[in-house]
Design a protein around this motif. Structure first.
Motif, short mmCIF file in Angstrom:
data_model
loop_
_atom_site.label_atom_id
_atom_site.label_comp_id
_atom_site.label_asym_id
_atom_site.label_seq_id
_atom_site.Cartn_x
_atom_site.Cartn_y
_atom_site.Cartn_z
N LYS A 11 -1.00 -26.75 -38.45
CA LYS A 11 -1.73 -27.48 -37.42
C LYS A 11 -3.07 -27.99 -37.95
O LYS A 11 -3.67 -28.88 -37.37
CB LYS A 11 -1.95 -26.63 -36.17
CG LYS A 11 -0.68 -26.07 -35.55
CD LYS A 11 0.33 -27.14 -35.23
CE LYS A 11 1.58 -26.55 -34.60
NZ LYS A 11 2.71 -27.45 -34.64
N ASP A 12 -3.52 -27.45 -39.07
CA ASP A 12 -4.78 -27.93 -39.67
C ASP A 12 -4.64 -29.36 -40.20
O ASP A 12 -5.63 -30.00 -40.50
CB ASP A 12 -5.25 -26.99 -40.78
CG ASP A 12 -4.23 -26.83 -41.89
OD1 ASP A 12 -3.00 -26.95 -41.64
OD2 ASP A 12 -4.65 -26.56 -43.04
N GLU A 64 4.77 -33.27 -35.03
CA GLU A 64 3.57 -33.95 -35.50
C GLU A 64 3.70 -34.36 -36.96
O GLU A 64 3.18 -35.40 -37.37
CB GLU A 64 2.31 -33.10 -35.28
CG GLU A 64 2.12 -31.95 -36.23
CD GLU A 64 2.85 -30.67 -35.82
OE1 GLU A 64 2.57 -29.64 -36.46
OE2 GLU A 64 3.68 -30.68 -34.89
N THR A 65 4.43 -33.58 -37.75
CA THR A 65 4.65 -33.94 -39.16
C THR A 65 5.59 -35.12 -39.26
O THR A 65 5.37 -36.04 -40.06
CB THR A 65 5.18 -32.73 -39.94
OG1 THR A 65 4.30 -31.61 -39.73
CG2 THR A 65 5.26 -33.02 -41.43
N TRP A 86 0.90 -22.58 -39.47
CA TRP A 86 1.82 -23.50 -38.80
C TRP A 86 1.54 -24.95 -39.15
O TRP A 86 2.15 -25.85 -38.59
CB TRP A 86 1.75 -23.30 -37.29
CG TRP A 86 2.30 -21.99 -36.81
CD1 TRP A 86 2.87 -21.00 -37.57
CD2 TRP A 86 2.35 -21.53 -35.47
NE1 TRP A 86 3.25 -19.96 -36.79
CE2 TRP A 86 2.94 -20.25 -35.49
CE3 TRP A 86 1.93 -22.05 -34.26
CZ2 TRP A 86 3.14 -19.50 -34.34
CZ3 TRP A 86 2.13 -21.30 -33.11
CH2 TRP A 86 2.73 -20.05 -33.16
N THR A 123 -9.09 -31.58 -29.81
CA THR A 123 -7.84 -31.06 -30.38
C THR A 123 -7.99 -29.58 -30.76
O THR A 123 -7.03 -28.82 -30.64
CB THR A 123 -7.40 -31.88 -31.60
OG1 THR A 123 -8.46 -31.93 -32.55
CG2 THR A 123 -6.99 -33.29 -31.18
N ALA A 152 8.60 -27.77 -33.71
CA ALA A 152 7.34 -27.35 -34.33
C ALA A 152 6.89 -28.31 -35.42
O ALA A 152 5.80 -28.15 -35.97
CB ALA A 152 7.48 -25.94 -34.89
N VAL A 199 -5.40 -30.95 -36.58
CA VAL A 199 -6.52 -30.39 -35.81
C VAL A 199 -7.65 -30.12 -36.78
O VAL A 199 -7.47 -29.40 -37.76
CB VAL A 199 -6.12 -29.07 -35.10
CG1 VAL A 199 -7.31 -28.43 -34.44
CG2 VAL A 199 -5.01 -29.32 -34.10
N ILE A 248 -3.22 -21.46 -37.13
CA ILE A 248 -3.46 -22.90 -37.27
C ILE A 248 -3.09 -23.34 -38.68
O ILE A 248 -2.40 -24.34 -38.87
CB ILE A 248 -4.92 -23.27 -36.92
CG1 ILE A 248 -5.14 -23.16 -35.40
CG2 ILE A 248 -5.27 -24.66 -37.42
CD1 ILE A 248 -6.59 -23.33 -34.97
N ALA A 279 -5.70 -26.66 -29.35
CA ALA A 279 -4.96 -25.79 -30.27
C ALA A 279 -5.19 -24.32 -29.93
O ALA A 279 -4.24 -23.52 -29.92
CB ALA A 279 -5.36 -26.08 -31.71
#
Length: 192
Positions: free
Chosen positions: A35-36, A158-159, A33, A7, A155, A39, A30, A11
């Motif tokens: 993404k942490d 995933e949340t 946004w 991942t 965007a 990822v 990361i 990313a």
């Protein structure tokens, strides 16, 4: 060279789709946004090691070195055509193929019979409280703005997924707790 999908690698490749970045910029995006949350960036050295591996594999390439009096020199990386192709392949595989990723919680549940049912209930009730907090945090992320503008839904997918999974887990725990309290789910603790 075959590169093992991760991942973090995806990313990095995905962020470079928007244009060249230096490692600190990648790390900042990361985090910025969110993404942490999906990822595992780990420590900064993990990011740098992954960048080196991606470059060695020909998936990204070093470009210019930026100079700014406030910071040390920073090498800027860009996505190669091979990196773009690999990123698309990985994304296709991830989105289409369900995988058993061996999370810890189901592994713990597989040995719950080692604990007395009352203790298991207390522990699951504690987990349920933490899930309630996590659901609230995730829902706040869905309502977040950047520079006063709502974040586009694409965007935040995933949340949204994390909310759905966390709500489902909380509801499942509620059912197990009801059964433990009523005595319809019980066992004698100890070795199997």
């Amino acid at each position: 060279m075959t590169f093992r999908r991760s991942t973090l690698a995806m990313a990095i490749l995905g962020l470079l789709e928007n244009g060249p970045l230096h490692p600190y910029g990648i790390q900042r995006l990361i985090k910025q946004w969110g993404k942490d949350q999906v990822v595992n960036v780990g420590q900064r050295t993990s990011l740098y090691r992954m960048i080196v591996r991606l470059e060695e594999a020909g998936l990204i390439a070093a470009g210019a070195t930026e100079r700014d009096e406030r910071y040390p020199e920073r090498t800027v990386y860009h996505l190669t055509d091979a990196g773009r192709e690999v990123c698309r392949e990985w994304l296709s595989e991830i989105l289409t193929t369900p995988r058993n990723e061996f999370p810890e919680f189901p592994a713990g549940l597989s040995f719950v019979m080692l604990l007395p049912p009352e203790t298991a209930g207390e522990l699951l009730a504690r987990r349920r409280e933490l899930l309630t907090r996590r659901i609230a945090e995730l829902r706040r992320e869905l309502e977040a703005t950047v520079d006063g503008q709502p974040i586009p839904r694409f965007a935040l997918l995933e949340t949204e997924y994390q909310v759905a999974v966390t709500v489902a887990e909380a509801e499942w725990i509620d059912g197990v707790l009801r059964e433990l309290r009523s005595g319809t789910l019980t066992w004698k603790p100890g070795p199997v």
